[in-house]
Motif scaffolding. Sequence first.
Motif, short mmCIF file in Angstrom:
data_model
loop_
_atom_site.label_atom_id
_atom_site.label_comp_id
_atom_site.label_asym_id
_atom_site.label_seq_id
_atom_site.Cartn_x
_atom_site.Cartn_y
_atom_site.Cartn_z
N PRO A 248 -0.36 2.64 -6.84
CA PRO A 248 0.58 3.25 -5.88
C PRO A 248 0.26 2.97 -4.42
O PRO A 248 1.11 2.44 -3.67
CB PRO A 248 0.47 4.75 -6.21
CG PRO A 248 0.07 4.79 -7.63
CD PRO A 248 -0.84 3.62 -7.83
N GLN A 249 -0.96 3.31 -3.97
CA GLN A 249 -1.30 3.10 -2.56
C GLN A 249 -1.51 1.63 -2.23
O GLN A 249 -1.23 1.19 -1.11
CB GLN A 249 -2.55 3.91 -2.17
CG GLN A 249 -3.80 3.57 -2.92
CD GLN A 249 -3.98 4.40 -4.17
OE1 GLN A 249 -3.01 4.96 -4.69
NE2 GLN A 249 -5.21 4.51 -4.65
N LEU B 19 0.27 8.89 -0.34
CA LEU B 19 0.37 8.58 -1.77
C LEU B 19 -0.96 8.79 -2.47
O LEU B 19 -1.03 9.40 -3.55
CB LEU B 19 0.83 7.12 -1.96
CG LEU B 19 2.31 6.82 -1.89
CD1 LEU B 19 2.55 5.32 -2.00
CD2 LEU B 19 3.06 7.54 -3.01
N GLU B 20 -2.02 8.27 -1.85
CA GLU B 20 -3.35 8.36 -2.47
C GLU B 20 -3.83 9.80 -2.58
O GLU B 20 -4.50 10.16 -3.55
CB GLU B 20 -4.35 7.53 -1.65
CG GLU B 20 -5.72 7.43 -2.29
CD GLU B 20 -6.62 6.47 -1.57
OE1 GLU B 20 -7.80 6.35 -1.96
OE2 GLU B 20 -6.17 5.82 -0.59
N LEU C 46 1.56 6.30 5.19
CA LEU C 46 2.29 6.52 3.94
C LEU C 46 1.39 6.28 2.73
O LEU C 46 1.43 7.04 1.75
CB LEU C 46 3.50 5.59 3.88
CG LEU C 46 4.62 5.84 4.89
CD1 LEU C 46 5.70 4.77 4.77
CD2 LEU C 46 5.24 7.21 4.67
N ALA C 47 0.57 5.23 2.80
CA ALA C 47 -0.34 4.93 1.69
C ALA C 47 -1.35 6.04 1.48
O ALA C 47 -1.68 6.41 0.34
CB ALA C 47 -1.06 3.60 1.96
N TYR D 194 -1.82 12.78 -2.35
CA TYR D 194 -0.92 13.79 -2.92
C TYR D 194 -0.23 13.35 -4.22
O TYR D 194 0.24 14.21 -4.98
CB TYR D 194 0.14 14.17 -1.89
CG TYR D 194 -0.43 14.85 -0.68
CD1 TYR D 194 -0.78 16.20 -0.71
CD2 TYR D 194 -0.65 14.14 0.51
CE1 TYR D 194 -1.32 16.82 0.41
CE2 TYR D 194 -1.18 14.76 1.63
CZ TYR D 194 -1.51 16.10 1.57
OH TYR D 194 -2.06 16.71 2.68
N VAL D 195 -0.16 12.06 -4.48
CA VAL D 195 0.55 11.58 -5.67
C VAL D 195 -0.42 11.05 -6.73
O VAL D 195 -0.34 11.45 -7.90
CB VAL D 195 1.58 10.48 -5.30
CG1 VAL D 195 2.27 9.95 -6.55
CG2 VAL D 195 2.60 11.03 -4.32
N SER D 196 -1.33 10.16 -6.33
CA SER D 196 -2.25 9.55 -7.30
C SER D 196 -3.07 10.56 -8.10
O SER D 196 -3.22 10.41 -9.31
CB SER D 196 -3.18 8.56 -6.58
OG SER D 196 -2.46 7.42 -6.16
#
Length: 212
Positions: free
Chosen positions: A134-135, A194-195, A190-191, A197-199
């Motif tokens: 993702p990131q 992602l790292e 943005l990356a 909060y999402v990963s």
Amino acid sequence: MQNIQRFLLKQLKDQSTVYLFVLILFIMGVIFGAIIVNSMSITQKEDLYYYLNLFFGQVSDGKLASSFEMFKQSFFHNTKYVGLMWLLGISIIGLPIIFIMLFLKGMVVGFTVGFLVNQMKWGGFLLSFVSVLPQNLLLIPVFLIMSASAISFSFKLIRQLFVKKFHDQPFRMFAGYAVTFSCLIAVILLAAMLEAYVSPILMRGTIDFIYK
């Protein structure tokens, strides 16, 4: 946002040869990282896999650092890395270090994915997909663009200093270089989100799926 996209596309078109070079260098780093995994002894792999399992246990139990702390660490680490590349481009003599930094980034990605797949097969592939991809879909282009921009800027400075027929305006050169860096910082932001909060959410679900 459209202005940023047009600017980056123009950069890509004007520096296509440099981008091809940095892409090949990065891919060589990825391949080298994967080769290192295969060259490790069984004991080294077992030790590393033991610590990896401990980490997976912490992820599954939700014992990782807070998302905000992870966000700060990711953002500042990658910003400092890209910022160093940017400064090395200005210095001219830092060109070889830019090559090394990009190669090392590729090697880290190759080693991480290679080790997970080597030890966990399809489960490692799934973990790589949710934890690394993702990131890095954003960060890898950032490193490639920054490397290419730094290399191109250094070559322009060299021509400015030593080639009399080259008369590009120094301020315009530096302004374009600074704008590129600013745009990449926004992508790093943005990356990092992602790292942080999402990963972790994707990793927790994947680990639970694999082990339970």
